[in-house]
Structures are given as C-alpha cells and as structure tokens.
Scaffold this motif. Structure first.
Motif, PDB file in Angstrom:
ATOM      1  N   PRO A 196      17.441  -3.412   7.615  1.00  0.00           N
ATOM      2  CA  PRO A 196      18.155  -3.646   6.353  1.00  0.00           C
ATOM      3  C   PRO A 196      18.986  -2.440   5.917  1.00  0.00           C
ATOM      4  O   PRO A 196      18.892  -1.964   4.783  1.00  0.00           O
ATOM      5  N   PHE A 197      19.820  -1.943   6.838  1.00  0.00           N
ATOM      6  CA  PHE A 197      20.691  -0.817   6.554  1.00  0.00           C
ATOM      7  C   PHE A 197      22.096  -1.119   7.052  1.00  0.00           C
ATOM      8  O   PHE A 197      22.277  -1.844   8.032  1.00  0.00           O
ATOM      9  N   ARG A 198      23.082  -0.532   6.389  1.00  0.00           N
ATOM     10  CA  ARG A 198      24.464  -0.703   6.814  1.00  0.00           C
ATOM     11  C   ARG A 198      24.724   0.074   8.107  1.00  0.00           C
ATOM     12  O   ARG A 198      23.991   1.006   8.450  1.00  0.00           O
ATOM     13  N   ASP A 199      25.783  -0.272   8.793  1.00  0.00           N
ATOM     14  CA  ASP A 199      26.190   0.476   9.980  1.00  0.00           C
ATOM     15  C   ASP A 199      26.391   1.942   9.599  1.00  0.00           C
ATOM     16  O   ASP A 199      27.114   2.262   8.637  1.00  0.00           O
TER      17      ASP A 199
ATOM     18  N   LEU B 197       0.823  -1.202   0.000  1.00  0.00           N
ATOM     19  CA  LEU B 197       0.000   0.000   0.000  1.00  0.00           C
ATOM     20  C   LEU B 197       0.860   1.256   0.000  1.00  0.00           C
ATOM     21  O   LEU B 197       0.540   2.241  -0.679  1.00  0.00           O
ATOM     22  N   ALA B 198       1.946   1.253   0.783  1.00  0.00           N
ATOM     23  CA  ALA B 198       2.834   2.412   0.839  1.00  0.00           C
ATOM     24  C   ALA B 198       3.428   2.705  -0.534  1.00  0.00           C
ATOM     25  O   ALA B 198       3.499   3.863  -0.963  1.00  0.00           O
ATOM     26  N   ARG B 199       3.854   1.654  -1.231  1.00  0.00           N
ATOM     27  CA  ARG B 199       4.428   1.847  -2.571  1.00  0.00           C
ATOM     28  C   ARG B 199       3.401   2.412  -3.539  1.00  0.00           C
ATOM     29  O   ARG B 199       3.725   3.249  -4.390  1.00  0.00           O
ATOM     30  N   ALA B 200       2.153   1.973  -3.412  1.00  0.00           N
ATOM     31  CA  ALA B 200       1.108   2.461  -4.305  1.00  0.00           C
ATOM     32  C   ALA B 200       0.751   3.915  -4.010  1.00  0.00           C
ATOM     33  O   ALA B 200       0.494   4.703  -4.932  1.00  0.00           O
ATOM     34  N   GLU B 201       0.731   4.278  -2.712  1.00  0.00           N
ATOM     35  CA  GLU B 201       0.327   5.629  -2.345  1.00  0.00           C
ATOM     36  C   GLU B 201       1.465   6.629  -2.492  1.00  0.00           C
ATOM     37  O   GLU B 201       1.223   7.820  -2.742  1.00  0.00           O
ATOM     38  N   ARG B 202       2.699   6.192  -2.301  1.00  0.00           N
ATOM     39  CA  ARG B 202       3.854   7.090  -2.341  1.00  0.00           C
ATOM     40  C   ARG B 202       4.919   6.506  -3.271  1.00  0.00           C
ATOM     41  O   ARG B 202       5.991   6.090  -2.824  1.00  0.00           O
ATOM     42  N   PRO B 203       4.671   6.456  -4.569  1.00  0.00           N
ATOM     43  CA  PRO B 203       5.636   5.831  -5.480  1.00  0.00           C
ATOM     44  C   PRO B 203       6.975   6.552  -5.528  1.00  0.00           C
ATOM     45  O   PRO B 203       7.969   5.970  -5.971  1.00  0.00           O
ATOM     46  N   GLU B 204       7.020   7.800  -5.071  1.00  0.00           N
ATOM     47  CA  GLU B 204       8.270   8.544  -5.092  1.00  0.00           C
ATOM     48  C   GLU B 204       9.193   8.176  -3.921  1.00  0.00           C
ATOM     49  O   GLU B 204      10.363   8.598  -3.886  1.00  0.00           O
ATOM     50  N   VAL B 205       8.693   7.374  -2.972  1.00  0.00           N
ATOM     51  CA  VAL B 205       9.459   6.994  -1.780  1.00  0.00           C
ATOM     52  C   VAL B 205       9.729   5.493  -1.817  1.00  0.00           C
ATOM     53  O   VAL B 205       8.804   4.709  -2.036  1.00  0.00           O
ATOM     54  N   PRO B 206      10.975   5.051  -1.625  1.00  0.00           N
ATOM     55  CA  PRO B 206      11.250   3.611  -1.595  1.00  0.00           C
ATOM     56  C   PRO B 206      10.795   2.976  -0.284  1.00  0.00           C
ATOM     57  O   PRO B 206      11.068   3.511   0.791  1.00  0.00           O
ATOM     58  N   PHE B 207      10.127   1.825  -0.394  1.00  0.00           N
ATOM     59  CA  PHE B 207       9.658   1.076   0.771  1.00  0.00           C
ATOM     60  C   PHE B 207      10.081  -0.378   0.625  1.00  0.00           C
ATOM     61  O   PHE B 207      10.147  -0.912  -0.490  1.00  0.00           O
ATOM     62  N   GLY B 208      10.330  -1.034   1.768  1.00  0.00           N
ATOM     63  CA  GLY B 208      10.696  -2.437   1.756  1.00  0.00           C
ATOM     64  C   GLY B 208      10.228  -3.121   3.022  1.00  0.00           C
ATOM     65  O   GLY B 208       9.844  -2.474   4.001  1.00  0.00           O
ATOM     66  N   VAL B 209      10.264  -4.448   2.995  1.00  0.00           N
ATOM     67  CA  VAL B 209       9.873  -5.254   4.151  1.00  0.00           C
ATOM     68  C   VAL B 209      11.084  -5.445   5.050  1.00  0.00           C
ATOM     69  O   VAL B 209      12.188  -5.722   4.571  1.00  0.00           O
ATOM     70  N   GLY B 210      10.888  -5.270   6.352  1.00  0.00           N
ATOM     71  CA  GLY B 210      11.984  -5.453   7.289  1.00  0.00           C
ATOM     72  C   GLY B 210      11.500  -5.445   8.718  1.00  0.00           C
ATOM     73  O   GLY B 210      10.368  -5.033   9.008  1.00  0.00           O
ATOM     74  N   SER B 211      12.362  -5.884   9.629  1.00  0.00           N
ATOM     75  CA  SER B 211      12.049  -5.992  11.050  1.00  0.00           C
ATOM     76  C   SER B 211      12.915  -5.030  11.854  1.00  0.00           C
ATOM     77  O   SER B 211      14.083  -4.801  11.518  1.00  0.00           O
ATOM     78  N   LEU B 212      12.359  -4.510  12.944  1.00  0.00           N
ATOM     79  CA  LEU B 212      13.134  -3.643  13.833  1.00  0.00           C
ATOM     80  C   LEU B 212      14.289  -4.390  14.485  1.00  0.00           C
ATOM     81  O   LEU B 212      15.267  -3.765  14.915  1.00  0.00           O
ATOM     82  N   LEU B 213      14.192  -5.702  14.566  1.00  0.00           N
ATOM     83  CA  LEU B 213      15.260  -6.500  15.171  1.00  0.00           C
ATOM     84  C   LEU B 213      16.419  -6.741  14.214  1.00  0.00           C
ATOM     85  O   LEU B 213      17.497  -7.173  14.651  1.00  0.00           O
ATOM     86  N   ASP B 214      16.235  -6.478  12.939  1.00  0.00           N
ATOM     87  CA  ASP B 214      17.276  -6.732  11.932  1.00  0.00           C
ATOM     88  C   ASP B 214      17.078  -5.743  10.784  1.00  0.00           C
ATOM     89  O   ASP B 214      16.615  -6.110   9.713  1.00  0.00           O
TER      90      ASP B 214
END
Length: 217
Positions: free
Chosen positions: A107-110, A88-105
């Motif tokens: 998906p960003f580099r240090d 839904l986020a991708r459909a509503e805000r196509p100008e912003v990148p969104f992905g699936v991820g968990s707060l425990l891991d």
C-alpha cells in the motif's frame, strides 16, 4: 481478484497466535546483537541517502523492528497481513503507524520509500510467487533506496503444527542466500552486503541478512 490460498492460511495462522507470539518473543531483539547491528547499518545507510527518509517494515508482526527503527530516528511504519498482529503493533507502538497489507500488493506509491525491511516475512510465500514480491519491493523503493531481508538458511521447510496449542499450522520456508540474491538482482535490486551467522539459542539453522540497493537515477 481471488485471494491466493497461502495468504488466507498465513493470515489465519498469525491471527490465531498473535497474542501468544507477542508475549513469548517480546524483547527478543534486545538479546540479538547481530540483528541490532544489521538494523543499525540499514538505518545509517538510509539516512545517508535521505535524512528525512521514510521506511517500512513489510510483514511487521507486533511491530518490534519498525519500533526499533523509529527509535533510531527513522520515519518508520509497518504493514502486516494479520489484522490481529496490526492491532497489537498499534497498541505496543502507538507512535508508529501500522496498517494491514500484503507483500503482493504493497500500500505505497511508486518510489515512496527510501528503505524497506522484510524481516522474516518472505518465508511464507511460495517460490513461484517470490518474483512478484520482489517486483513490489522494487516498485515502492525510490532510486537509491535500500532493502533489508532476514530469513533462515536452508532447503527444507519447517512446518509448525498447533503452536501455543492453537489449531493452526503453517510452513516456514528456509532459503538459500544465493537464491534470494538472484531474486533481488532480477528485480533490479543488486545486493550490496550479505551476512550469515550461526544459530544462537533455540535456533536450529543459520540466519541470513541481505542488504540490496535500488540504483540511483
């Protein structure tokens, strides 16, 4: 590694209600001047640290906060545990990148982010796992990076049963600002600002907004 049960429960809950939630609360930020002011302060502080700052909304739901930050001129992205919310986020805000991820891991580099926003997203993590979440916040923030947290204030959790008529339930954990500040400080993210406002509209309890900063190198 086996996934914790609370992650599977939270994902299933938000996958089930994603469309109803988006339809019910779309545009809510437009009626919340305090929330917009806090986000505006966060954006200004992040830009002052690094004009080309990259920021992420961690637990973004339909992506409204990430979209708002993008509108304020930040290089914003978002992640969420729920694939349906991300869709839904991708459909509503196509100008912003969104992905699936968990707060425990995350998906960003240090040190990849200059800013991170956890907007009512730490509230589904059991208390004993919150130090891991805050350690991840600290890991992905660059020196001088800012963290913004929003949550309901209180001691007793709110349990939602069959919202929008969907056959799911979930606990929403209310938190004390003092405890959240302790968690941030223990992770190396001292709090620089604390705002608590009284309930508005359909809200039942006060709402808290904490800003923290990773010390500069």
């Amino acid at each position: 590694m086996t996934e914790p049960d609370f992650l599977a429960t939270t994902r299933a809950f938000y996958d089930a209600i994603a469309t109803d939630y988006a339809d019910r609360f779309r545009g809510a930020l437009d009626t919340m001047p305090t929330d917009r002011a806090v986000l505006g302060l966060f954006a200004e502080l992040v830009r002052a640290e690094r004009p080309e700052a990259k920021v992420a909304e961690l637990g973004c739901g339909p992506g409204w906060v990430a979209g708002h930050l993008h509108g304020l001129g930040l290089d914003a992205c978002g992640i969420d545990l729920s694939p349906r919310m991300v869709e839904l986020a991708r459909a509503e805000r196509p100008e912003v990148p969104f992905g699936v991820g968990s707060l425990l891991d995350l998906p960003f580099r240090d040190g990849e982010l200059t800013g991170a926003v956890a907007w009512y997203s730490i509230i589904h993590t059991p208390a004993e796992r919150l130090p891991e979440v805050f350690a991840e916040f600290a890991r992905v923030l660059a020196p001088g990076g800012r963290l913004l947290l929003a949550f309901q204030v209180g001691d007793e959790p709110l349990r939602l049963e069959e919202p929008f008529g969907r056959p799911v339930s979930l606990d929403f954990r209310r938190l004390r600002p003092e405890r959240v500040e302790e968690l941030a400080r223990a992770a190396g993210l001292p709090v620089t600002s604390r705002t608590v406002r009284e309930p508005e509209g359909e809200e039942k309890v006060p709402q808290a907004y904490l800003l923290a900063r990773k010390p500069a190198a």
